[in-house]
Structures are given as structure tokens and as C-alpha cells.
Design a protein around this motif. Structure first.
Motif, PDB file in Angstrom:
ATOM      1  N   ARG A  63       0.574  -1.582  -0.119  1.00 50.48           N
ATOM      2  CA  ARG A  63       0.318  -0.215  -0.087  1.00 50.48           C
ATOM      3  C   ARG A  63       0.688   1.073  -0.254  1.00 50.48           C
ATOM      4  O   ARG A  63       0.582   2.236  -0.175  1.00 50.48           O
ATOM      5  N   ALA A  85      -8.184  -7.557   0.329  1.00 48.25           N
ATOM      6  CA  ALA A  85      -9.441  -6.547  -0.181  1.00 48.25           C
ATOM      7  C   ALA A  85     -10.233  -6.024   1.575  1.00 48.25           C
ATOM      8  O   ALA A  85     -10.209  -4.613   1.816  1.00 48.25           O
ATOM      9  N   TYR A  89      -8.845  -1.805   2.493  1.00 48.16           N
ATOM     10  CA  TYR A  89      -9.904  -0.841   2.233  1.00 48.16           C
ATOM     11  C   TYR A  89     -10.264  -0.744   3.612  1.00 48.16           C
ATOM     12  O   TYR A  89     -10.578   0.667   4.038  1.00 48.16           O
ATOM     13  N   GLU A  92      -7.512   2.101   4.062  1.00 52.99           N
ATOM     14  CA  GLU A  92      -7.785   2.930   3.215  1.00 52.99           C
ATOM     15  C   GLU A  92      -8.819   3.781   3.881  1.00 52.99           C
ATOM     16  O   GLU A  92      -8.610   5.013   3.848  1.00 52.99           O
ATOM     17  N   SER A  93      -9.947   3.226   4.849  1.00 55.46           N
ATOM     18  CA  SER A  93     -10.549   3.912   5.025  1.00 55.46           C
ATOM     19  C   SER A  93     -11.069   4.627   6.546  1.00 55.46           C
ATOM     20  O   SER A  93     -11.688   5.227   7.473  1.00 55.46           O
ATOM     21  N   LEU A 113     -15.815   4.041   3.524  1.00 55.83           N
ATOM     22  CA  LEU A 113     -15.800   3.333   2.521  1.00 55.83           C
ATOM     23  C   LEU A 113     -15.928   3.241   1.396  1.00 55.83           C
ATOM     24  O   LEU A 113     -15.030   2.754   0.966  1.00 55.83           O
ATOM     25  N   ALA A 116     -13.051   5.729   0.141  1.00 56.59           N
ATOM     26  CA  ALA A 116     -12.252   5.119   0.391  1.00 56.59           C
ATOM     27  C   ALA A 116     -12.222   4.652  -1.474  1.00 56.59           C
ATOM     28  O   ALA A 116     -10.879   4.197  -2.120  1.00 56.59           O
ATOM     29  N   ILE A 117     -13.300   3.518  -1.617  1.00 57.41           N
ATOM     30  CA  ILE A 117     -13.734   2.565  -2.935  1.00 57.41           C
ATOM     31  C   ILE A 117     -13.125   3.486  -4.181  1.00 57.41           C
ATOM     32  O   ILE A 117     -12.551   3.600  -4.825  1.00 57.41           O
ATOM     33  N   PHE A 120      -9.913   5.276  -4.760  1.00 57.85           N
ATOM     34  CA  PHE A 120      -8.810   4.255  -4.958  1.00 57.85           C
ATOM     35  C   PHE A 120      -9.093   3.915  -6.612  1.00 57.85           C
ATOM     36  O   PHE A 120      -7.979   3.531  -7.038  1.00 57.85           O
TER      37      PHE A 120
END
Length: 163
Positions: A63, A85, A89, A92-93, A113, A116-117, A120
């Protein structure tokens, strides 16, 4: 050695302009300072007892490398891609991956979420391959030749088949 003097001086000058970072950053400043990042052609092995966080460390490294503009490939021999995943995520979130696994997200959690998706999706790829205990070294090499990642992380490399 005389033939290496000029390339060495050029390498030193190039390194000076990168702040000492000549490889792919690990995400840990102390390790990056010692190594200059992961260097091409080198092999690094992370060893620990089961359930000590090796998979999370590799995902975090992938990452960080991706965030800094590299194109990583993460091969997970033990975990399914959806598990990777979920963890990715979650990172990321800022949401704990166990909440994603249980589906116990609040409205705001779902919004974080989704943000973040969506963020990305606009970035270059970060590849994750699910090994399912069945991949061989040749499978990995074929994939590397096809997608040309900057760095490859293999989680559970001891499970790779030699043929």
C-alpha cells in the motif's frame, strides 16, 4: 574497479537528489534509512510465528509503495483476494477490518468505505493475486512478465510449487 569509478560517482549524485531513497520504500523510516528502500534484484524475507502480522505487514508495504507511485503485485498464497481487499480498504478508510468482515458498519462507516473505494478506483493498479495454495514459481513469473510490477510481495512463499 577503475571502470566502476565513474558509474559510482554518477550513482552517488543521483542518490543525493532522492534523499537516499534508491529503491521502493517500505513504509518504515528506520528500515528505509538502512536499506534505501527495497532494491531491485534483492530478496527480503519476513519470518515470524503464525498469526503475528506478516500478511498485514506485506499489505501495508504494498500500500505504501503504491501510494508513492509504484505498481506492486501482492501474491497471497493463503488468503483469498476478498480477505486482502477487506484489509486493504479497512486501511484506506480507517475502518477496522473486523467491522468490514462482520458487516456491522454504520451509515457513516459505509460512506467512509465508499469514499475510499471511489478514490482508489482513480489510481493506477495495485495487483493482488490469490494463490489458493496452488501457484507455482512459473505462474508468478508469467504474471510478472505480463504486468511488469515495480515490486513483488509474496505472502506464504513457502507454499509455492517449484514446478
Amino acid at each position: 574497479m577503475q571502470e566502476l569509478a565513474d558509474p559510482l560517482l554518477e550513482d552517488i549524485e543521483n542518490t543525493r537528489h532522492t534523499g537516499g531513497m534508491t529503491g521502493v520504500p517500505t513504509g518504515w523510516p528506520t528500515l528505509d534509512l538502512e536499506t534505501g528502500g527495497f532494491q531491485g534484484g534483492d530478496l527480503y524475507v519476513i519470518v515470524a510465528r503464525p498469526k503475528k502480522g506478516k500478511s498485514v505487514i506485506l499489505l501495508r508495504m504494498a500500500r505504501v509503495a503504491h501510494y508513492l507511485g509504484h505498481m506492486p503485485l501482492l501474491v497471497s498464497m493463503e488468503m483469498r483476494s476478498i480477505q486482502e481487499a477487506r484489509r486493504f480498504y479497512g486501511m484506506e478508510s480507517g475502518i477496522n477490518a473486523s467491522l468490514l468482515k462482520s458487516g456491522m458498519l454504520s451509515y457513516w462507516g459505509k460512506e467512509k468505505l465508499n469514499q475510499a473505494i471511489e478514490q482508489f478506483r482513480e489510481k493506477p493498479p495495485l495487483y493482488i493475486l490469490e494463490g489458493q495454495f496452488r501457484k507455482s514459481i512459473d505462474d508468478i513469473l508469467s504474471l510478472i512478465h505480463g504486468i511488469r510490477p515495480n515490486i513483488v510481495y509474496i505472502d506464504g512463499g513457502y507454499l509455492l510449487h517449484l514446478v
